[in-house]
Design a protein around this motif. Structure first.
Motif, PDB file in Angstrom:
ATOM      1  N   ILE A   7       0.479  -1.373  -0.117  1.00  0.00           N
ATOM      2  CA  ILE A   7      -0.136  -0.031  -0.615  1.00  0.00           C
ATOM      3  C   ILE A   7       0.975   1.197   0.056  1.00  0.00           C
ATOM      4  O   ILE A   7       0.469   1.806  -0.868  1.00  0.00           O
ATOM      5  CB  ILE A   7      -0.863   0.185   1.394  1.00  0.00           C
ATOM      6  CG1 ILE A   7      -1.876  -1.019   1.382  1.00  0.00           C
ATOM      7  CG2 ILE A   7      -1.935   1.689   1.886  1.00  0.00           C
ATOM      8  CD1 ILE A   7      -2.813  -1.366   2.433  1.00  0.00           C
ATOM      9  N   VAL A  21      -4.544   5.176  -2.152  1.00  0.00           N
ATOM     10  CA  VAL A  21      -4.758   3.795  -1.753  1.00  0.00           C
ATOM     11  C   VAL A  21      -4.502   3.412  -0.644  1.00  0.00           C
ATOM     12  O   VAL A  21      -4.119   3.722   0.110  1.00  0.00           O
ATOM     13  CB  VAL A  21      -3.405   2.719  -2.570  1.00  0.00           C
ATOM     14  CG1 VAL A  21      -3.845   1.527  -2.099  1.00  0.00           C
ATOM     15  CG2 VAL A  21      -3.175   2.959  -3.989  1.00  0.00           C
ATOM     16  N   ILE A  58      -9.499   1.305  -8.281  1.00  0.00           N
ATOM     17  CA  ILE A  58      -9.842   2.596  -7.245  1.00  0.00           C
ATOM     18  C   ILE A  58     -10.015   3.831  -9.091  1.00  0.00           C
ATOM     19  O   ILE A  58      -9.484   3.962 -10.112  1.00  0.00           O
ATOM     20  CB  ILE A  58      -7.904   3.470  -6.564  1.00  0.00           C
ATOM     21  CG1 ILE A  58      -7.602   1.927  -6.088  1.00  0.00           C
ATOM     22  CG2 ILE A  58      -8.277   5.138  -7.041  1.00  0.00           C
ATOM     23  CD1 ILE A  58      -6.171   3.197  -5.979  1.00  0.00           C
TER      24      ILE A  58
END
Length: 96
Positions: A7, A21, A58
């Motif tokens: 991440i 993220v 995303i």
């Protein structure tokens, strides 16, 4: 590599129009393994359909397209695609 580290690495990429993220999920390769066009015209898949990867989708800011994230212990991939994975393009492929 741990999920939290991945991440962090995705967030450090600084990709324009990609939100932060906050979560990655375990996903099977056959679920995330889109075909990409190379400049030569060849179409390739990058992942092993039978393995598990960390990934996420995303939404791209101010766009109908999405970013697809995928990672294993060797690579980070950010791609961009339309509905249902259509017109997939590699934005970044980075060796860890």
């Amino acid at each position: 590599m741990q999920k939290e580290e991945l991440i962090q690495k995705f967030n450090e990429l600084g990709i324009e129009d990609m939100a932060e993220v906050t979560e990655l999920n375990e996903l099977r390769g056959d679920f995330i393994n889109l075909e990409y066009n190379l400049p030569s015209g060849q179409r390739i898949k990058l992942w092993d359909d039978s393995k598990l990867y960390y990934g996420a989708e995303i939404c791209k800011k101010n766009s109908e397209r999405c970013y697809g994230l995928a990672a294993d212990d060797r690579y980070l991939l950010v791609c961009e695609y339309g509905d249902g994975g259509s017109d997939a393009e590699i934005v970044l492929l980075k060796r860890l």
